[in-house]
Each structure stands twice: as structure tokens, then as C-alpha cells.
Design a protein around this motif. Sequence first.
Motif, PDB file in Angstrom:
ATOM      1  N   ARG A 325      50.310   5.661 -22.269  1.00  0.00           N
ATOM      2  CA  ARG A 325      50.884   6.270 -21.111  1.00  0.00           C
ATOM      3  C   ARG A 325      50.649   6.962 -19.692  1.00  0.00           C
ATOM      4  O   ARG A 325      50.495   6.399 -18.685  1.00  0.00           O
ATOM      5  CB  ARG A 325      52.602   6.427 -21.390  1.00  0.00           C
ATOM      6  CG  ARG A 325      53.590   5.891 -21.396  1.00  0.00           C
ATOM      7  CD  ARG A 325      53.888   5.401 -23.070  1.00  0.00           C
ATOM      8  NE  ARG A 325      54.475   4.457 -23.022  1.00  0.00           N
ATOM      9  CZ  ARG A 325      54.322   3.619 -24.551  1.00  0.00           C
ATOM     10  NH1 ARG A 325      53.398   3.899 -25.179  1.00  0.00           N
ATOM     11  NH2 ARG A 325      55.553   2.648 -24.745  1.00  0.00           N
ATOM     12  N   PHE A 326      49.496   7.721 -19.924  1.00  0.00           N
ATOM     13  CA  PHE A 326      48.566   8.633 -19.040  1.00  0.00           C
ATOM     14  C   PHE A 326      47.456   8.397 -19.420  1.00  0.00           C
ATOM     15  O   PHE A 326      46.706   9.169 -20.197  1.00  0.00           O
ATOM     16  CB  PHE A 326      48.697  10.147 -19.500  1.00  0.00           C
ATOM     17  CG  PHE A 326      51.027  10.135 -19.348  1.00  0.00           C
ATOM     18  CD1 PHE A 326      51.156  10.740 -18.056  1.00  0.00           C
ATOM     19  CD2 PHE A 326      51.756   9.957 -20.332  1.00  0.00           C
ATOM     20  CE1 PHE A 326      52.804  10.568 -17.525  1.00  0.00           C
ATOM     21  CE2 PHE A 326      53.322   9.993 -20.200  1.00  0.00           C
ATOM     22  CZ  PHE A 326      53.659  10.688 -18.816  1.00  0.00           C
ATOM     23  N   PRO A 327      46.615   6.886 -18.893  1.00  0.00           N
ATOM     24  CA  PRO A 327      44.908   7.194 -19.478  1.00  0.00           C
ATOM     25  C   PRO A 327      44.277   8.260 -18.962  1.00  0.00           C
ATOM     26  O   PRO A 327      42.849   8.175 -19.341  1.00  0.00           O
ATOM     27  CB  PRO A 327      44.804   5.909 -18.175  1.00  0.00           C
ATOM     28  CG  PRO A 327      46.106   5.478 -18.043  1.00  0.00           C
ATOM     29  CD  PRO A 327      47.309   6.418 -18.072  1.00  0.00           C
ATOM     30  N   ALA A 328      44.833   8.146 -18.125  1.00  0.00           N
ATOM     31  CA  ALA A 328      44.133  10.345 -17.581  1.00  0.00           C
ATOM     32  C   ALA A 328      43.746  11.184 -19.061  1.00  0.00           C
ATOM     33  O   ALA A 328      42.564  12.190 -18.805  1.00  0.00           O
ATOM     34  CB  ALA A 328      44.312  10.773 -16.785  1.00  0.00           C
ATOM     35  N   ALA A 329      44.356  10.927 -19.849  1.00  0.00           N
ATOM     36  CA  ALA A 329      44.632  12.266 -21.030  1.00  0.00           C
ATOM     37  C   ALA A 329      42.877  11.993 -22.025  1.00  0.00           C
ATOM     38  O   ALA A 329      42.661  11.267 -21.948  1.00  0.00           O
ATOM     39  CB  ALA A 329      45.880  11.625 -21.955  1.00  0.00           C
ATOM     40  N   ARG A 330      42.896  13.370 -22.371  1.00  0.00           N
ATOM     41  CA  ARG A 330      41.331  13.999 -22.858  1.00  0.00           C
ATOM     42  C   ARG A 330      42.001  14.458 -24.532  1.00  0.00           C
ATOM     43  O   ARG A 330      42.956  13.642 -24.980  1.00  0.00           O
ATOM     44  CB  ARG A 330      40.782  14.468 -21.777  1.00  0.00           C
ATOM     45  CG  ARG A 330      40.376  14.237 -20.592  1.00  0.00           C
ATOM     46  CD  ARG A 330      39.365  13.748 -20.195  1.00  0.00           C
ATOM     47  NE  ARG A 330      38.908  13.064 -19.106  1.00  0.00           N
ATOM     48  CZ  ARG A 330      39.562  12.149 -18.804  1.00  0.00           C
ATOM     49  NH1 ARG A 330      40.052  10.384 -19.541  1.00  0.00           N
ATOM     50  NH2 ARG A 330      39.127  11.307 -17.563  1.00  0.00           N
ATOM     51  N   ASP A 331      41.340  15.535 -24.131  1.00  0.00           N
ATOM     52  CA  ASP A 331      41.208  15.947 -25.816  1.00  0.00           C
ATOM     53  C   ASP A 331      42.338  16.392 -25.822  1.00  0.00           C
ATOM     54  O   ASP A 331      43.413  16.936 -25.061  1.00  0.00           O
ATOM     55  CB  ASP A 331      40.398  16.664 -26.077  1.00  0.00           C
ATOM     56  CG  ASP A 331      38.846  16.723 -26.083  1.00  0.00           C
ATOM     57  OD1 ASP A 331      38.803  15.189 -26.385  1.00  0.00           O
ATOM     58  OD2 ASP A 331      38.130  16.899 -26.257  1.00  0.00           O
ATOM     59  N   VAL A 332      43.178  15.755 -27.544  1.00  0.00           N
ATOM     60  CA  VAL A 332      44.556  17.147 -27.882  1.00  0.00           C
ATOM     61  C   VAL A 332      44.099  18.177 -28.059  1.00  0.00           C
ATOM     62  O   VAL A 332      42.768  19.237 -28.974  1.00  0.00           O
ATOM     63  CB  VAL A 332      44.812  16.475 -29.064  1.00  0.00           C
ATOM     64  CG1 VAL A 332      46.236  17.865 -29.511  1.00  0.00           C
ATOM     65  CG2 VAL A 332      45.778  15.217 -28.520  1.00  0.00           C
ATOM     66  N   GLU A 333      44.467  19.520 -27.538  1.00  0.00           N
ATOM     67  CA  GLU A 333      44.468  20.737 -26.936  1.00  0.00           C
ATOM     68  C   GLU A 333      44.804  21.696 -28.263  1.00  0.00           C
ATOM     69  O   GLU A 333      44.974  22.937 -28.638  1.00  0.00           O
ATOM     70  CB  GLU A 333      43.795  21.252 -26.182  1.00  0.00           C
ATOM     71  CG  GLU A 333      43.090  21.175 -25.602  1.00  0.00           C
ATOM     72  CD  GLU A 333      41.591  21.832 -24.833  1.00  0.00           C
ATOM     73  OE1 GLU A 333      41.954  22.704 -24.725  1.00  0.00           O
ATOM     74  OE2 GLU A 333      40.362  20.718 -24.710  1.00  0.00           O
ATOM     75  N   PHE A 334      46.392  21.628 -27.937  1.00  0.00           N
ATOM     76  CA  PHE A 334      47.256  22.049 -28.794  1.00  0.00           C
ATOM     77  C   PHE A 334      48.371  20.859 -29.672  1.00  0.00           C
ATOM     78  O   PHE A 334      48.779  20.244 -29.076  1.00  0.00           O
ATOM     79  CB  PHE A 334      48.134  22.964 -27.856  1.00  0.00           C
ATOM     80  CG  PHE A 334      47.904  24.124 -27.005  1.00  0.00           C
ATOM     81  CD1 PHE A 334      47.547  24.947 -27.071  1.00  0.00           C
ATOM     82  CD2 PHE A 334      47.305  23.324 -25.807  1.00  0.00           C
ATOM     83  CE1 PHE A 334      46.748  26.020 -27.003  1.00  0.00           C
ATOM     84  CE2 PHE A 334      46.807  24.152 -25.228  1.00  0.00           C
ATOM     85  CZ  PHE A 334      46.393  25.608 -25.567  1.00  0.00           C
ATOM     86  N   ARG A 335      49.146  21.673 -30.843  1.00  0.00           N
ATOM     87  CA  ARG A 335      49.692  20.914 -31.740  1.00  0.00           C
ATOM     88  C   ARG A 335      51.000  21.484 -32.568  1.00  0.00           C
ATOM     89  O   ARG A 335      50.247  22.798 -32.905  1.00  0.00           O
ATOM     90  CB  ARG A 335      49.583  19.470 -32.575  1.00  0.00           C
ATOM     91  CG  ARG A 335      47.675  19.518 -33.385  1.00  0.00           C
ATOM     92  CD  ARG A 335      47.214  19.438 -33.889  1.00  0.00           C
ATOM     93  NE  ARG A 335      47.695  18.629 -35.264  1.00  0.00           N
ATOM     94  CZ  ARG A 335      47.374  18.034 -36.586  1.00  0.00           C
ATOM     95  NH1 ARG A 335      46.884  16.886 -35.887  1.00  0.00           N
ATOM     96  NH2 ARG A 335      47.357  18.111 -37.426  1.00  0.00           N
ATOM     97  N   TRP A 336      51.888  21.648 -31.808  1.00  0.00           N
ATOM     98  CA  TRP A 336      52.963  22.690 -32.680  1.00  0.00           C
ATOM     99  C   TRP A 336      54.058  21.865 -32.573  1.00  0.00           C
ATOM    100  O   TRP A 336      54.413  20.731 -32.453  1.00  0.00           O
ATOM    101  CB  TRP A 336      53.206  23.882 -31.593  1.00  0.00           C
ATOM    102  CG  TRP A 336      54.042  23.162 -30.555  1.00  0.00           C
ATOM    103  CD1 TRP A 336      54.807  23.500 -30.562  1.00  0.00           C
ATOM    104  CD2 TRP A 336      53.396  23.481 -29.232  1.00  0.00           C
ATOM    105  NE1 TRP A 336      55.541  23.276 -29.526  1.00  0.00           N
ATOM    106  CE2 TRP A 336      54.615  23.184 -28.651  1.00  0.00           C
ATOM    107  CE3 TRP A 336      52.428  23.086 -28.852  1.00  0.00           C
ATOM    108  CZ2 TRP A 336      54.488  22.564 -27.293  1.00  0.00           C
ATOM    109  CZ3 TRP A 336      52.344  22.313 -27.488  1.00  0.00           C
ATOM    110  CH2 TRP A 336      52.982  22.827 -26.602  1.00  0.00           C
TER     111      TRP A 336
END
Length: 511
Positions: A325-336
Motif C-alpha cells: 500500500r505504501f511503496p515508499a516504505a523501507r526497512d522495518v525498524e520497530f516491531r511490537w
Amino acid sequence: MPRSHSLWQQTTTALTTSPLRNHARADVCVVGAGIAGLTTGYQLAREGRSVIVIDAVAVGGGQTALTTAHLSNEIDDRYEEILRLHGPDGARLACSSHRAAIDRIETICRLEHLSCSFEQVDGYLVLGRGAKERDLDRELEAARAAGVEVDKLPTAPVQGFSSGPCLRFRNQAQFHPMKYLEGLATALQRHGGQIYTGTRAVSVEGGQPAVVRTADDLIVQAGAAVIATNSPFNDIVAIHTKQAPYHTYAIGLRVPAGAISHALYWDTEDPYHYVRLQRTTARELGGDTDERVDILIVGGEDHKTGQAQDADERFERLTQWARERFPAARDVEFRWSGQVMETVDGLGYIGRNPLDAGNVYVATGDSGMGMTHGTIAGILLTDLIQGRANPWTDLYDPSRVRTGAAMEWVKENLNVALQYASWLTPGEVSSIDQIASNTGAVIVENGRKIAVFRDERGGIHKRSAVCPHLGCIVAWNPAASTWDCPCHGSRFDRFGAVVNGPSPKDLEKVT
Ligand SMILES: Cc1cc2nc3c(=O)[nH]c(=O)nc-3n(C[C@H](O)[C@H](O)[C@H](O)COP(=O)(O)OP(=O)(O)OC[C@H]3O[C@@H](n4cnc5c(N)ncnc54)[C@H](O)[C@@H]3O)c2cc1C
């Protein structure tokens, strides 16, 4: 990547004070320093009441540190449902109370000079997989009838996201929840309130005075007690059969600064996805420059607490959904991940504790709308304690029964009843050797279910797997490293210490 470490925890330091060391007395004792407890304490202290707030952990030691902090008056169960359950007057009050909560947060930020990135943004409800445009039309009509400022658009006028037909909700907001709590705590103290962290309440008795007893056997006597522990530990059954615990997941992905418009985004799926952006700096994230960094926060993948152990898959699905949905998204930095309490009729329980003395109050059941529900609690409970009439009293009354919610009540309580079958099932693993480092599993030992955690050095920690609340068998939660009760949402850390009610006690030691 750290588990259950939110963007907010990374960019603030947990605020702790000294624990309570002596018996104490105040006009009001508030248990729980999340948004509900602190807002209530703050409002009362501002009105000149003496207030003591105690928290088992820290300011923001619970779910407020794990939220995504969308501030909205579009109810997440949708107004179509709120109208059906609470009628037109109820729906209008729901709308105006959540609106008032957003406005109150803004006012507090201004009055107390809080620096917490409070920002007015629009919100967009978009179609999820399989949904039809008429779903939006029905919600548009219901939300308008409730008084929400909403319109329908062929596409959202935002950057970085192609929404398709959507509803736009004006004047929603977002903030940094932990910076807000920090500021609120400081303001509360400035107005004469006292905060004691590392202080667990173990019982509350109403009466004149109300008595809150702590795990260190100290008591706080007060004219009124407010239990704002997210899930009340002082109530065994009355409220817990009317709300269900759900676990929900969030990720934070780095995006190029300005590539995606700051707004709130939700879809119509069940469970729904929820999205927003937070602007921060490289320095706040541990770097050494003040370069702007935008983090796209995406949440969803909810399930009943203690009834799924596939956290990695859920985080992965969220990541894929975000990238599509958001093609600009890069690396996952957080998950919780964290817990929300879902009531059977879509609104929180805020008011006098059912079946208790008149001076014991609770705030719970805030669903994915705990920021506004917690603020409503601050306004409503202050009015009740100060003896003022408040138009929201009946809508949020914890004793209420809405006949339209009967099916949901049956469904959730049937689900609870089914959980007791796990007394008879085999353990999750047949031997302790099968438990990997930093992981837990339930095993059967001498006919008893035991919750076993293996630490990083190989040490084995055993507790009874029976939840002290009403005797369900807990399950390991790999996302948060907790033992979670699938019945009413009590949660225990990996060593068995209770971190979230309704259980007032730790998992029993195994001899
Ligand atoms: C991933 C996620 C996303 C969410 N997104 C949103 C959102 O976008 N918008 C929104 O409005 N809401 C959202 N929510 C919900 C919201 O975060 C919560 O409803 C809200 O934070 C609850 O606040 P609270 O003050 O009631 O409880 P908490 O913040 O949990 O505070 C309770 C406090 O009580 C303390 N405590 C517990 N037991 C005891 C005891 N026995 N003695 C003393 N202290 C005790 C705890 O340490 C804790 O500090 C989300 C939740 C999650 C998990």
C-alpha cells in the motif's frame, strides 16, 4: 531486532519515581499511571484535590507505551454498530465525547506547554479486501447522523498512498504518547499530586475511607479510589465477562522524509489495519545527526489474547501489507505488540465499579481507542468524584447492559468456556529439552500444567500454568515474552510475575 520495543520507548526514557514507603492519605488514590490514570489524577489535582497515583511499574508502564496513538472520534467499531447498540442519542454522545477528548488533549498540551508532537491531521477510512463501496456509504450516513465531520472522496488527497474511494474525517489528531505522559506527570506533580512507581496495588476496599493496599503491605486511605490499570484487578467477574482481551501488532518502517502525508489511515477489514506517521530525528533513534526521519507505523493482525503463537508470521504479513500500500516504505525498524480490551458493545467502561462501594471507580474496555477513552475517563471520573453531573455517565456506565450486544456476549463467553478444555490437552512440548533459549512453553509434569521459560543462559524457570484469576491455562506469547491468559487477558512476565490484571497475583511457584 528488539521484541515489543515501541518507537515511543526508543525515543523516551521510562519515568520512574520512588516507591511508596509509608502509609498515606489523599482525597483520591489513582492506581495506574497510563493515560487514563494520569489524566484523571491531573484533572483532579488541577481542581485542588490531593491526589496520589501509584503504578506497579513506571509512568507509561502498560499499554500506553505500546499504542500507535491515533486520536480520533471515528469509533473503531464504526458508527453503524454504535447506532444499533446505543441508539441515536448514544451515538451522538460517543462522537462528542471523543471529540472533547481530542480537544482536551490539545488544551492540556497548550496549558502545560507539553512538547509531544501533537498534530491535527485528517483520517481516512479505506476499503479493505472484499469490501464494497456501499460499506463506506452506510458508515458515512451513520457517522454523519452521530455528528462526525466526514465526507466521501473518490481518492484521498494524500501523497504516497493510493486509497481508492474513502471517507475523510476532519480534525483528527496524533501525538507522541510517552512524551505526552511525561509532560502530564510533571504537570500533575506541579499541581501538588504525588506519583509513586514500583508500587503494586493488591486490593481495594471501598467505604469511608476507601483503602488501597499495596504489595508491600502499605495502605493509602482516600475519599475515592480510581482503578485505571487497563484491565481492573479489583473486579473478578462483573466487568470481565463483558470485555475480551485481544493482542494486536505494530511495526515501524522508515520512509523518505515527506514521501507519505501525515494522516491517520484505517481500512474496513476485520481485524482492521491502522496506519500513521511519526516524525523524529536520527539522533532520537540513536544516530548523531538531527536529520529528519519519518517512521510509518502500521498495526493490525489482532487475535484473542493467548490464542495464537505465530507472531513472526503476523509481523511479516503486516510488512507485506505496508509495502503493497505504501511503496515508499523501507526497512522495518520497530516491531511490537500489546493488548486491547474489547467491550461487547464497542465503548469503554468508565464510572463506578459495579457491585462495589460508591467511591470506587474504574476505567477499562478502551479497545483501539484508549487515548480518547483514557482522556474521557479523566474528564468523566473527575466530574463524578467532584459531584458534578456529566452527560456521558450512562453511556460509559460499567454496569450497563445493551440488549443488542447479547450475541457478542455469548460468543466471547463461549470462547472463554472453550479455553478450559486446555486443562485436558497435552503440553505444547513433551519435554523441557525442546524449549529453545529465551522461549517458553507449557508442559505436563506429574499431571500438572507447568509454564516453563528457558533463559538465555539455559536456566529453567517454572511456574504453575494455571492463571490465578479464574483458572485458565496460560500460553506463551513469543512477541512480548509473556505468559498470557486466553480467558480474561491476565498477563505475566517470563518469570511469572503479573504485569496486567485481572489476576491480582503472580503465577504460583512450583515446588
Ligand atoms: C499496538 C496498540 C495500538 C493501539 N493503538 C491505539 C490508537 O491508535 N489509538 C488509541 O486511542 N488507542 C490505541 N491503543 C489502545 C491504547 O493504547 C490503550 O487502550 C491505552 O493505552 C490504555 O491506557 P490505560 O491508561 O487504560 O492503561 P495502561 O497504559 O496499560 O496503564 C495502566 C497502568 O497500570 C499499571 N498497573 C497495572 N496493574 C497495577 C496494579 N495492580 N497496581 C499498580 N499499578 C498497576 C500498569 O503498570 C500501567 O502503567 C492501542 C493499543 C495497542 C497495544
